[in-house]
Design a protein around this motif. Sequence first.
Motif, PDB file in Angstrom:
ATOM      1  N   ALA A  42      61.570  26.073  23.159  1.00 19.92           N
ATOM      2  CA  ALA A  42      61.003  24.785  22.754  1.00 19.92           C
ATOM      3  C   ALA A  42      61.309  23.716  23.799  1.00 19.92           C
ATOM      4  O   ALA A  42      60.442  22.909  24.141  1.00 19.92           O
ATOM      5  N   SER A  43      62.524  23.701  24.343  1.00 20.76           N
ATOM      6  CA  SER A  43      62.855  22.695  25.355  1.00 20.76           C
ATOM      7  C   SER A  43      62.084  22.940  26.644  1.00 20.76           C
ATOM      8  O   SER A  43      61.659  22.002  27.311  1.00 20.76           O
ATOM      9  N   LEU A  44      61.871  24.209  27.004  1.00 18.74           N
ATOM     10  CA  LEU A  44      61.073  24.514  28.192  1.00 18.74           C
ATOM     11  C   LEU A  44      59.625  24.076  28.001  1.00 18.74           C
ATOM     12  O   LEU A  44      59.001  23.555  28.921  1.00 18.74           O
ATOM     13  N   VAL A  50      55.646  17.499  29.487  1.00 14.13           N
ATOM     14  CA  VAL A  50      55.910  16.227  30.173  1.00 14.13           C
ATOM     15  C   VAL A  50      55.380  16.291  31.600  1.00 14.13           C
ATOM     16  O   VAL A  50      54.735  15.357  32.074  1.00 14.13           O
ATOM     17  N   MET A  51      55.636  17.402  32.282  1.00 15.61           N
ATOM     18  CA  MET A  51      55.153  17.553  33.652  1.00 15.61           C
ATOM     19  C   MET A  51      53.630  17.551  33.696  1.00 15.61           C
ATOM     20  O   MET A  51      53.030  16.953  34.591  1.00 15.61           O
ATOM     21  N   LEU A  52      52.999  18.202  32.734  1.00 14.47           N
ATOM     22  CA  LEU A  52      51.545  18.248  32.672  1.00 14.47           C
ATOM     23  C   LEU A  52      50.965  16.863  32.414  1.00 14.47           C
ATOM     24  O   LEU A  52      49.955  16.478  33.012  1.00 14.47           O
ATOM     25  N   ARG A  59      44.034  15.910  40.122  1.00 15.80           N
ATOM     26  CA  ARG A  59      44.792  17.120  40.421  1.00 15.80           C
ATOM     27  C   ARG A  59      44.372  18.241  39.473  1.00 15.80           C
ATOM     28  O   ARG A  59      44.206  19.379  39.887  1.00 15.80           O
ATOM     29  N   MET A  60      44.203  17.926  38.176  1.00 19.90           N
ATOM     30  CA  MET A  60      43.796  18.932  37.207  1.00 19.90           C
ATOM     31  C   MET A  60      42.393  19.450  37.534  1.00 19.90           C
ATOM     32  O   MET A  60      42.134  20.646  37.418  1.00 19.90           O
ATOM     33  N   GLU A  61      41.513  18.561  37.969  1.00 23.08           N
ATOM     34  CA  GLU A  61      40.168  18.989  38.348  1.00 23.08           C
ATOM     35  C   GLU A  61      40.232  19.967  39.519  1.00 23.08           C
ATOM     36  O   GLU A  61      39.532  20.981  39.534  1.00 23.08           O
ATOM     37  N   ARG A  62      41.080  19.675  40.487  1.00 17.85           N
ATOM     38  CA  ARG A  62      41.218  20.539  41.660  1.00 17.85           C
ATOM     39  C   ARG A  62      41.789  21.896  41.262  1.00 17.85           C
ATOM     40  O   ARG A  62      41.338  22.944  41.745  1.00 17.85           O
ATOM     41  N   ILE A  63      42.761  21.886  40.371  1.00 23.95           N
ATOM     42  CA  ILE A  63      43.355  23.135  39.890  1.00 23.95           C
ATOM     43  C   ILE A  63      42.296  23.982  39.195  1.00 23.95           C
ATOM     44  O   ILE A  63      42.213  25.200  39.399  1.00 23.95           O
ATOM     45  N   GLU A  64      41.464  23.339  38.385  1.00 23.26           N
ATOM     46  CA  GLU A  64      40.407  24.066  37.686  1.00 23.26           C
ATOM     47  C   GLU A  64      39.385  24.632  38.667  1.00 23.26           C
ATOM     48  O   GLU A  64      38.897  25.753  38.501  1.00 23.26           O
ATOM     49  N   GLU A  65      39.060  23.866  39.725  1.00 22.02           N
ATOM     50  CA  GLU A  65      38.130  24.359  40.748  1.00 22.02           C
ATOM     51  C   GLU A  65      38.689  25.600  41.436  1.00 22.02           C
ATOM     52  O   GLU A  65      37.966  26.585  41.648  1.00 22.02           O
ATOM     53  N   ILE A  66      39.952  25.547  41.793  1.00 17.08           N
ATOM     54  CA  ILE A  66      40.576  26.680  42.478  1.00 17.08           C
ATOM     55  C   ILE A  66      40.636  27.891  41.554  1.00 17.08           C
ATOM     56  O   ILE A  66      40.342  29.018  41.961  1.00 17.08           O
ATOM     57  N   ARG A  67      41.017  27.668  40.296  1.00 13.58           N
ATOM     58  CA  ARG A  67      41.080  28.774  39.337  1.00 13.58           C
ATOM     59  C   ARG A  67      39.716  29.443  39.185  1.00 13.58           C
ATOM     60  O   ARG A  67      39.604  30.670  39.202  1.00 13.58           O
ATOM     61  N   ASP A  68      38.669  28.627  39.050  1.00 10.98           N
ATOM     62  CA  ASP A  68      37.313  29.173  38.909  1.00 10.98           C
ATOM     63  C   ASP A  68      36.903  29.969  40.150  1.00 10.98           C
ATOM     64  O   ASP A  68      36.310  31.045  40.048  1.00 10.98           O
ATOM     65  N   ALA A  69      37.227  29.439  41.335  1.00 13.50           N
ATOM     66  CA  ALA A  69      36.876  30.137  42.576  1.00 13.50           C
ATOM     67  C   ALA A  69      37.631  31.461  42.682  1.00 13.50           C
ATOM     68  O   ALA A  69      37.069  32.465  43.120  1.00 13.50           O
ATOM     69  N   LEU A  70      38.892  31.472  42.264  1.00  9.76           N
ATOM     70  CA  LEU A  70      39.660  32.712  42.283  1.00  9.76           C
ATOM     71  C   LEU A  70      39.059  33.741  41.337  1.00  9.76           C
ATOM     72  O   LEU A  70      38.947  34.922  41.668  1.00  9.76           O
TER      73      LEU A  70
END
Length: 97
Positions: A42-44, A50-52, A59-70
Motif C-alpha cells: 500500500a505504501s509503495l 504521488v510520482m504519477l 510527458r504522459m502523452e510522450r510515454i503513451e506514444e512510445i508505448r504504442d510505437a513499441l
Amino acid sequence: MRVNNSGAATGIHKSSGTGKAKDKATASTGKSRDSVQVTDSASLREKAQVMLADMSPVRMERIEEIRDALENGTYPQDSHKVATQIVANALAEHPWS
C-alpha cells in the motif's frame, strides 16, 4: 519483497539481524535461519501515485506514444545510443573514485 538467505542469487541477501531466537537456532544447529521481509504494498502504491500525479501531461502523452510505437513495432531503435546510455547510467550510479 525481500528474501534474506544465504543464497547467491541476485537480490537475495543473508539476514544480518542478531535476534535471540536466531542466535539460539544458530547455536543449536550451527546454521542460520532464512527470513522473509514483505514490503507494505500500500505504501509503495501511494508513492507511485504521488510520482504519477507529479508528471506533466506532455510527458504522459510522450510515454503513451512510445508505448504504442513499441506495441506496433514502429519505434526506431538505435542500439549504439541505448548501449551508451546504459553504460553512462551505470557509471553515474557507481562512481569509481
